[in-house]
Design a protein around this motif. Structure first.
Motif, mmCIF file in Angstrom:
data_model
loop_
_atom_site.group_PDB
_atom_site.id
_atom_site.type_symbol
_atom_site.label_atom_id
_atom_site.label_comp_id
_atom_site.label_asym_id
_atom_site.label_seq_id
_atom_site.Cartn_x
_atom_site.Cartn_y
_atom_site.Cartn_z
ATOM 1 N N ASP A 1 -6.266 -8.484 4.143
ATOM 2 C CA ASP A 1 -5.484 -9.632 3.687
ATOM 3 C C ASP A 1 -4.122 -9.222 3.135
ATOM 4 O O ASP A 1 -3.314 -10.081 2.775
ATOM 5 C CB ASP A 1 -6.279 -10.423 2.643
ATOM 6 N N ILE A 2 -3.877 -7.927 3.033
ATOM 7 C CA ILE A 2 -2.562 -7.467 2.554
ATOM 8 C C ILE A 2 -1.462 -8.006 3.482
ATOM 9 O O ILE A 2 -0.388 -8.401 3.033
ATOM 10 C CB ILE A 2 -2.505 -5.921 2.489
ATOM 11 N N CYS B 1 -5.758 0.518 1.849
ATOM 12 C CA CYS B 1 -5.614 -0.398 2.983
ATOM 13 C C CYS B 1 -5.127 0.332 4.233
ATOM 14 O O CYS B 1 -5.426 -0.067 5.354
ATOM 15 C CB CYS B 1 -4.707 -1.514 2.524
ATOM 16 N N ALA C 1 -8.719 2.795 7.288
ATOM 17 C CA ALA C 1 -8.765 2.607 8.743
ATOM 18 C C ALA C 1 -9.047 3.909 9.487
ATOM 19 O O ALA C 1 -9.607 3.892 10.584
ATOM 20 C CB ALA C 1 -7.435 2.019 9.231
ATOM 21 N N VAL D 1 -9.555 -9.263 1.121
ATOM 22 C CA VAL D 1 -9.957 -7.953 1.663
ATOM 23 C C VAL D 1 -8.781 -6.985 1.518
ATOM 24 O O VAL D 1 -7.759 -7.132 2.192
ATOM 25 C CB VAL D 1 -10.402 -8.051 3.136
ATOM 26 N N THR D 2 -8.943 -6.027 0.598
ATOM 27 C CA THR D 2 -7.894 -5.025 0.387
ATOM 28 C C THR D 2 -8.115 -3.833 1.312
ATOM 29 O O THR D 2 -7.172 -3.337 1.945
ATOM 30 C CB THR D 2 -7.912 -4.517 -1.078
ATOM 31 N N ASP D 3 -9.358 -3.355 1.375
ATOM 32 C CA ASP D 3 -9.693 -2.167 2.171
ATOM 33 C C ASP D 3 -10.765 -2.531 3.184
ATOM 34 O O ASP D 3 -11.655 -3.330 2.907
ATOM 35 C CB ASP D 3 -10.226 -1.055 1.261
ATOM 36 N N LEU D 4 -10.699 -1.887 4.329
ATOM 37 C CA LEU D 4 -11.556 -2.257 5.451
ATOM 38 C C LEU D 4 -12.943 -1.671 5.376
ATOM 39 O O LEU D 4 -13.121 -0.473 5.168
ATOM 40 C CB LEU D 4 -10.943 -1.699 6.738
ATOM 41 N N CYS E 1 0.856 -1.192 0.000
ATOM 42 C CA CYS E 1 0.000 0.000 0.000
ATOM 43 C C CYS E 1 0.888 1.237 0.000
ATOM 44 O O CYS E 1 1.991 1.219 0.556
ATOM 45 C CB CYS E 1 -0.875 0.049 1.242
#
Lengths: 304, 269
Positions: free
Chosen positions: A134-135, B135, B139, B164-167, A107
């Motif tokens: 999951d990153i 990501c 948050a 899941v890339t972004d929350l 990221c």
């Protein structure tokens, strides 16, 4: 993290990329459709330097073309593609799906934090977010730590110190002082955190001219400097030229199959040098990309 | 002849309606509809918003057109200041950004999004582009507006994201509260069929485009959802909003987000 004071910095592409051993961690400057170090990427492909671990933020044809040439083993970028407009990166995608390269997706802010850790000489830094996504599962090198003051549990990341950063700038002087226009993206961070910085510039100018424009990366961070007109093409390098959307589109179409990508590479990369590349693109087309300043209509027309 | 406008224009209006006046609002790269929507909001109901422009990080620009890429210099026209990359990200993770737009190739009922891969990593069926900074930023940013223009084919709104890339509001590691995150998560999910909100941290259908039925939404949605008690059609845009969109986006880059059949949907005004 290199200080480069020599007065004999390589000034041709071949000697410059010979500084990159196979297996290097390579930071790619610029981002998306702007200021990608394309002349250096093409020269790396000509030299066939492989097993590369590329790092950066949001990128496109630079990573895609290196993937098409089979030179990437690990891709640690936050994004590789052509945005909504031209879509997924065909060669990168193919290589990731076949397992020819490891897509160790990261990221933007994580990469930034890791470069800052390297710049500060720290063995780790905490990052916001990542936890719960999951990153994290793609990065066994990350850790977790509980803040001694707040009890908040952070993901922590190690420093990132690329072996070499490839950066393209519109102008620079012979010593390697570079001026670039905003957004600098991660280029300043790469310049400090990387052992070597290989830079290309559209024009080598006097020190006075770079000082007047504003030095963004100082000479002692730069280990090689090569003048390559239109060195970012088909991406933009303002204030010189806009990005060549038609050419990007032609690449994306060609790269849809391994054969098409191979034909493109022979035509535009391995079969020519940079002067030959510019001839292939054509002086009228390059001139057209520099004409964006004439009017808003002209600027818009470049993108139709 | 009656005045007509397209689904792409109404969609942008719905995105713009989520922007509050005097807030700090940001969109990522590759987001033409969100880009146009932010400028529409700024030129209409949210003139005091602090608009941070895509991958240019330009503050309150007034571009003459929206280019097909998010880091073209045409996007910083009229901006007196551009943030550095570091400033924009620090501001976001520090919690100073009120609102961000995020999209997903897959979106679940908690508002988690996947832009990394379809099928299992490390060798997925389809390697997608990747998440950029989402990501980290998802948050801490106060409010997220999610959008997709690919609801109808049935593969976007899914029971469970492959990755899941972004929350969103809750992942396998728990809720935002459990994770200690300060951001408020998704507040709206806008699709080419209708609009969801997240009253209990789960997607709830709140309104529909007038040419869409509840059944069409149910058939296209892979997760169970509640319907708002006052579920009904979306409020029609004002003609001035449509005119602004056409002025802001003469290259019609917003239309690149839609499948051709959706672009045939037009509405009278």
């Amino acid at each position: 993290m290199g200080i480069h004071l020599g007065s004999d910095k390589p000034s041709d592409l071949q000697t410059a990329v010979a500084m990159i051993p196979p297996g290097s961690m390579v930071a790619l400057g610029g981002g998306l459709s702007a200021r990608l170090p394309m002349a250096l990427v093409r020269e790396v492909i000509r030299a066939g330097i492989g097993d590369l671990h590329v790092v950066g933020s949001a990128h496109s044809i630079d990573v895609d073309m290196l993937a098409a040439a089979g030179l990437i083993s690990v891709c640690e970028e936050s994004y590789v593609g052509y945005e909504q407009d031209l879509g997924l990166a065909p060669a990168f995608r193919r290589a990731a799906q076949k397992g020819d390269l490891e897509a160790r997706e990261s990221c933007c802010d994580t990469i930034l934090t890791q470069l800052r850790a390297a710049e500060m000489g720290l063995s780790f830094l905490p990052v916001h977010g990542v936890k719960g996504t999951d990153i994290e599962s793609l990065h066994p090198e990350y850790g977790r730590i509980t803040c001694p003051f707040t009890d908040h549990e952070y993901v922590v990341v190690p420093p990132l110190s690329p072996d070499v950063a490839l950066i393209h700038a519109p102008i620079g002087d012979r010593q390697g002082n570079l001026h670039i226009e905003q957004p600098y993206v991660l280029d300043e961070r790469f310049a400090v955190a990387s052992a070597q910085v290989i830079a290309t510039v559209d024009r080598i100018v006097s020190t006075r001219e770079v000082v007047e424009a504003g030095i963004v990366i100082p000479f002692y961070r730069v280990s090689a400097l090569v003048e390559v007109p239109f060195g970012a093409h088909p991406t933009s390098c303002y204030p010189g030229y806009a990005y060549d959307r038609n050419h990007l589109s032609a690449w994306v179409t060609a790269a849809g199959t391994p054969e098409g990508a191979g034909d493109y590479l022979r035509n535009y990369v391995t079969g020519v040098d940079e002067a030959g590349y510019r001839r292939r693109i054509g002086p009228e087309r390059l001139e057209h990309l520099t004409g964006y300043q004439a009017s808003e209509e002209t600027w818009m027309e470049i993108f139709r | 002849m009656s005045y007509r406008f397209g689904l792409d224009e109404w969609f942008v209006v719905e995105l713009a309606r989520t922007v509050h006046d005097s807030e700090v609002v940001f969109h990522g790269f590759g987001s033409p509809c969100a880009t146009v929507a932010m400028h529409l909001a700024k030129r209409t109901h949210a003139p005091s918003a602090l608009l941070i422009e895509g991958a240019m990080y330009a503050v309150n620009p007034y571009p003459a057109f929206i280019p097909p890429t998010s880091n073209d210099h045409s996007l910083k026209q009229g901006a007196v200041y551009s943030m550095r990359f570091e400033e924009a990200f620090d501001m976001s993770v520090r919690g100073e950004v009120d609102h961000m737009f995020l999209s997903g190739i897959q979106i679940d009922s908690f508002g988690n999004t996947n832009v990394t891969a379809i099928g299992p990593m490390p060798t997925p069926k389809v390697k997608l582009g990747g998440g950029g900074g989402g990501c980290n930023m998802s948050a801490t940013i106060r409010r997220l507006t999610l959008w997709t223009t690919n609801h109808r084919p049935g593969r976007c709104l899914v029971e469970k994201c492959d990755f899941v890339t972004d929350l969103g509001h809750s992942t396998r590691e728990g809720t935002r509260l459990d994770l200690g995150y300060t951001g408020g998560g998704p507040q709206a999910l806008i699709t080419e069929l209708g609009v969801f909100d997240f009253p209990e941290g789960r997607a709830r259908l709140r309104a529909l485009f007038p040419d869409v039925t509840r059944r069409e939404v149910a058939e296209a949605t892979g997760f169970d959802y509640q319907e708002a008690p006052d579920l009904g059609p979306l409020e029609r845009p004002a003609r001035s909003q449509i005119e602004h969109i056409r002025t802001i986006d003469p290259l019609s880059v917003r239309r690149s987000e839609f499948r051709p059949a959706e672009l045939e949907r037009t509405f009278p005004l």
